[in-house]
Structure formats: structure tokens, C-alpha cells
Motif scaffolding. Structure first.
Motif, short mmCIF file in Angstrom:
data_model
loop_
_atom_site.label_atom_id
_atom_site.label_comp_id
_atom_site.label_asym_id
_atom_site.label_seq_id
_atom_site.Cartn_x
_atom_site.Cartn_y
_atom_site.Cartn_z
N THR A 11 1.00 -8.80 5.78
CA THR A 11 2.23 -8.03 5.98
C THR A 11 2.56 -7.82 7.44
O THR A 11 3.68 -7.45 7.79
CB THR A 11 2.09 -6.66 5.28
OG1 THR A 11 1.61 -6.87 3.95
CG2 THR A 11 3.42 -5.94 5.19
N GLY A 12 1.57 -8.04 8.30
CA GLY A 12 1.78 -7.81 9.72
C GLY A 12 1.52 -6.38 10.15
O GLY A 12 1.91 -5.98 11.26
N LEU A 13 0.86 -5.61 9.28
CA LEU A 13 0.51 -4.24 9.62
C LEU A 13 -0.89 -4.18 10.23
O LEU A 13 -1.71 -5.07 10.02
CB LEU A 13 0.55 -3.36 8.37
CG LEU A 13 1.91 -3.18 7.67
CD1 LEU A 13 1.75 -2.34 6.42
CD2 LEU A 13 2.93 -2.55 8.62
N LYS A 14 -1.17 -3.12 10.95
CA LYS A 14 -2.49 -2.88 11.51
C LYS A 14 -3.20 -1.80 10.69
O LYS A 14 -2.56 -1.06 9.94
CB LYS A 14 -2.38 -2.41 12.96
CG LYS A 14 -1.67 -3.40 13.88
CD LYS A 14 -1.53 -2.82 15.28
CE LYS A 14 -0.78 -3.77 16.20
NZ LYS A 14 -0.60 -3.19 17.56
N ILE B 257 5.18 3.03 -2.98
CA ILE B 257 4.58 1.72 -2.66
C ILE B 257 5.10 0.67 -3.62
O ILE B 257 5.06 0.85 -4.84
CB ILE B 257 3.04 1.80 -2.72
CG1 ILE B 257 2.51 2.75 -1.66
CG2 ILE B 257 2.41 0.42 -2.56
CD1 ILE B 257 1.02 3.01 -1.73
N ASP B 258 5.58 -0.41 -3.06
CA ASP B 258 6.16 -1.52 -3.82
C ASP B 258 5.33 -2.77 -3.56
O ASP B 258 5.24 -3.22 -2.41
CB ASP B 258 7.61 -1.73 -3.41
CG ASP B 258 8.30 -2.82 -4.22
OD1 ASP B 258 7.62 -3.51 -5.00
OD2 ASP B 258 9.52 -2.98 -4.06
N GLY B 259 4.74 -3.33 -4.60
CA GLY B 259 3.91 -4.51 -4.45
C GLY B 259 4.65 -5.73 -3.94
O GLY B 259 4.05 -6.65 -3.39
N THR C 158 5.19 -3.71 3.19
CA THR C 158 5.43 -2.83 4.34
C THR C 158 5.51 -1.37 3.89
O THR C 158 5.39 -0.45 4.71
CB THR C 158 6.73 -3.20 5.08
OG1 THR C 158 7.84 -3.06 4.20
CG2 THR C 158 6.65 -4.63 5.61
N THR C 159 5.70 -1.15 2.58
CA THR C 159 5.74 0.21 2.04
C THR C 159 4.35 0.88 2.07
O THR C 159 4.23 2.07 1.76
CB THR C 159 6.28 0.22 0.60
OG1 THR C 159 5.49 -0.68 -0.20
CG2 THR C 159 7.73 -0.23 0.57
N LEU C 160 3.32 0.12 2.47
CA LEU C 160 1.99 0.71 2.65
C LEU C 160 1.93 1.56 3.93
O LEU C 160 1.04 2.39 4.08
CB LEU C 160 0.92 -0.39 2.74
CG LEU C 160 0.61 -1.18 1.46
CD1 LEU C 160 -0.34 -2.34 1.78
CD2 LEU C 160 -0.02 -0.28 0.39
N ASP D 254 -2.64 8.03 -1.87
CA ASP D 254 -1.39 7.55 -2.45
C ASP D 254 -1.60 6.31 -3.30
O ASP D 254 -0.78 6.00 -4.17
CB ASP D 254 -0.39 7.22 -1.33
CG ASP D 254 -0.05 8.44 -0.48
OD1 ASP D 254 0.41 9.44 -1.05
OD2 ASP D 254 -0.26 8.38 0.75
N ALA D 255 -2.68 5.59 -3.01
CA ALA D 255 -2.97 4.37 -3.76
C ALA D 255 -4.47 4.11 -3.73
O ALA D 255 -5.17 4.48 -2.78
CB ALA D 255 -2.23 3.17 -3.17
#
Length: 379
Positions: free
Chosen positions: A175-178, A143-145, A149-151, A202-203
Motif C-alpha cells: 500500500t505504500g504505508l510505513k 477499514i476497506d480491504g 490506505t484505510t489502515l 480496530d482490526a
């Protein structure tokens, strides 16, 4: 009791037992009922808070004597585990004031009688503020802050229905993620370090001081994102409508003392961190110092249209996830008169805060309209 006496008494207690539970015992430092020379005794007030860094202003204000200055003898309840517990105590008449954030929404919808008379965290100058929130990721997560999108596909630990859950939603939206693009793992903050270490998540997304302590406890874990203005952070000073109506002068003096404590913390973050070690069980000085750097950015006790908009926004986010009912009327719960009076009569207590936009300033009797508030409050 003078400010110096109150401070020395509390410090002496903390020297014997460094945790709040050993000092408070559900009482003030001095329970004398008669003042010097037979003068009228200070007004007795009971108050409660959750053991969290952003709620420090209440016990710190007691320790520093700011409530004494307002002729109030404040009896502190032992810190509550959650805002729900604090609200239950308020409803039961065990305390006169509590400090509560998002749990106030569900409580109001369930019929708990409450009004919001001030803020202990948030912003009256803009909508979104979340400096006390952070993402802590394991070293193997990828995961990169800087690239959220790495989420995607990751297991994210949050407390469902709480402010850290909303912070995740804000990140995904930007980010445009759901929500279906990640795996949400319902995890309480004290359990996040173990979950991250064991690979269960993971986080972890959580509020201070947990991001700091998790990064210290889990090898390879690091804070990859802090704040960013993704969501409103809300936290209110709450009482009952009956108490507010019957004791307007006490409410005014209580809020004056709290505003004084907030300004002291903003101006003296290291000293505030030192106070945190005495009043928040198990808090280490180095952790408190780091957390206070972020916390002071949100110590804004004022009310404006932005505070109404923040609560409405949080309520809508929670409703969209099915955590509360839709359609909360925030106008029913705000009582801006007392803090507006403090703001008008004690301008110096707020002079170091960002200016509230002119169009966001309110008067007693203000009625919230979302469209107008959105135009008035920078995001």
C-alpha cells in the motif's frame, strides 16, 4: 495395527471425550510391542504439533493409519501451545519430530539443534502464499480491504514477531504505508476477539481459524481481506541433525506418511474438517469446514528453491523489525534429501499440486542463492 482398527479406536475415544487431551494422553492408540505372528514390531516414533488447523496433517495421518502403512508406531505428544514449546521438547529429546513455522528462525539462532526435512504448509511452486491469513475489522473501523490506505491511523492487533505480524508488513508495503502509519498492538490470537469488541483494536490480523471465530463472536466485525499473496507462509517438519543422520529410513517413511495425509486432506477437505474437531481442542465443525477450504491450498510438503527463498524472506522481514538477528544462512538448516526421495519415489502423492517451475527444482546438496531463487520462483 490395521488402518481400520486405528481409525475405529480413535473415534471410539473421541466419542467419550471430544477433545484431544482426552484421547492422546501422550500415547498412541496401540502401544503393543509385538506384531502378529511374532513379526517385528513397528518402529516407535514420537512427534509433536501445535494445536492449529494447518498442523492437522500429523494427528489426522495417525488416525487414518498412514503411519501404520509405513510400519511406524507414532506416539503423539499432547498438542503444544506454541512452536517455541514444541522446539524445546525436541531439544530436550522428548519428541523426534515437531511441526514449526517462524519460531524455528529464532530457535536456530539461539543454538537449538534442528534441521528442516519437509513442509507442512507453504508452497514449492511460488514464493508468496498466505490463504490462511485474514484481516477482521470492526464495523466502526472504516477499514476497506479494497483500499488498504484505510489502515492508516488504525490500531492493528498482531502477535509481534509471528507470521501475522509479517502479513501486516506485507500489506503496508504493498500500500505504500510505513509501520509508523499504524498503531501495532501486540495481541495474542485468543485475546483478539475481546480486544476488537472492547475497542482496544480496530482490526485483527491472524491465521485460521481465528478470523472465522472472531467474526462470529464480535457484533459488526467482518473479514475484509483474505490472503492475496503478500508474504510467504512457512511451516516445517523439524527434527535434529543427529536423528536425521542416524534414522534416514525412518525420516523417509515419516515424510511419506505425512505426504499421504496431506493429499488425503486436499482431496477430502470436509472429512479433514471432521478430523479437526477430534484433534484440535474446542474446534467446531462449521469453523473447521470453512478454515479447511483455505488450509488445503497451502498443503504442499515438497521442497524447492522457493522454500529456501520463503524462509530467507521471512528471516529478513523479522530481522528488519528487530525480532531476530540478520544474516540467517538457510543452507545450514535445510535437509532436502529425504523429501526429495519421497517426491521421486511417490509421484502420485503430489500430482494434484501446482507444478514446480523447472528452474526452482533442486537436488540433494543444493545451495541457496537468493538472486537465482528470486528469478525461479513466481511471487
Amino acid at each position: 495395527m490395521s488402518r481400520v482398527k486405528r481409525h475405529l479406536a480413535v473415534v471410539a475415544c473421541s466419542g467419550i471425550v471430544p477433545l484431544l487431551a482426552g484421547c492422546s494422553g501422550g500415547s498412541t492408540v496401540d502401544d503393543n510391542v509385538a506384531g502378529e505372528g511374532g513379526a517385528k514390531a513397528p518402529t516407535k516414533v514420537s512427534a509433536g504439533y501445535v494445536s492449529a488447523i494447518d498442523q492437522l496433517g500429523l494427528p489426522a495421518g495417525v488416525e487414518a493409519g498412514y503411519f501404520d502403512d509405513q510400519d511406524l508406531n507414532v506416539k503423539l505428544a499432547d498438542p503444544f501451545p506454541t512452536g517455541v514449546d514444541a522446539l524445546n521438547a525436541l531439544q530436550a529429546g522428548q519428541v523426534d519430530f515437531v511441526q514449526v513455522g517462524t519460531p524455528a528462525i529464532a530457535a536456530a539462532q539461539k543454538g537449538i539443534d534442528l534441521v528442516l526435512v519437509g513442509s507442512y504448509t507453504g508452497s514449492a511452486s511460488r514464493l508468496s502464499i498466505d490463504d490462511t491469513m485474514a484481516v477482521v475489522a470492526s464495523g466502526k473501523s472504516g477499514i476497506d480491504g479494497k483500499d488498504l490506505t484505510t489502515l492508516r491511523g488504525k490500531r492493528i492487533g498482531v502477535s509481534e514477531g509471528s507470521i501475522n505480524h509479517l502479513y501486516l508488513l506485507g500489506l503496508l508495503k504493498k500500500t505504500g504505508l510505513k509501520t509508523s502509519d499504524v498503531k501495532i498492538v501486540n495481541t495474542e490470537p485468543p485475546d483478539m476477539a475481546v480486544a476488537l469488541k472492547s475497542g482496544g483494536i480496530d482490526a485483527a490480523i491472524v491465521w485460521d481459524p481465528f478470523p472465522i471465530t472472531i467474526a462470529q463472536q464480535v457484533d459488526g466485525a467482518k473479514e475484509v481481506l483474505r490472503g492475496g499473496g503478500h508474504i510467504p507462509f512457512v511451516g516445517y517438519i523439524v527434527t535434529t541433525p543427529k536423528y536425521a543422520a542416524e534414522h534416514p529410513d525412518v525420516v523417509h517413511r515419516f515424510l511419506t506418511a505425512r505426504a499421504t495425509a496431506d493429499q488425503w486432506m486436499r482431496q477430502n477437505p470436509d472429512k479433514a474438517a471432521d478430523a479437526a474437531t477430534r484433534w484440535l481442542p474446542g474446534t467446531k465443525k462449521a469453523v473447521a469446514v470453512e478454515a479447511m477450504k483455505h488450509n488445503v491450498k497451502q498443503l504442499d510438503p515438497r521442497f524447492s528453491a522457493c522454500n529456501y527463498l520463503a524462509l530467507d524472506t521471512v528471516a529478513r522481514l523479522l530481522a528488519a523489525q528487530g525480532n531476530v538477528k540478520a544474516g540467517l544462512d538457510v543452507n545450514k538448516y535445510f535437509r532436502p534429501g529425504p523429501i526429495l526421495k519421497v517426491m521421486a519415489g511417490n509421484a502420485k502423492l503430489f500430482q494434484d499440486l501446482p507444478e514446480t517451475p523447472a528452474s526452482a527444482k533442486i537436488e540433494d546438496g543444493y545451495t541457496f542463492e537468493r538472486a537465482a531463487a528470486e528469478k525461479a520462483c513466481p511471487s
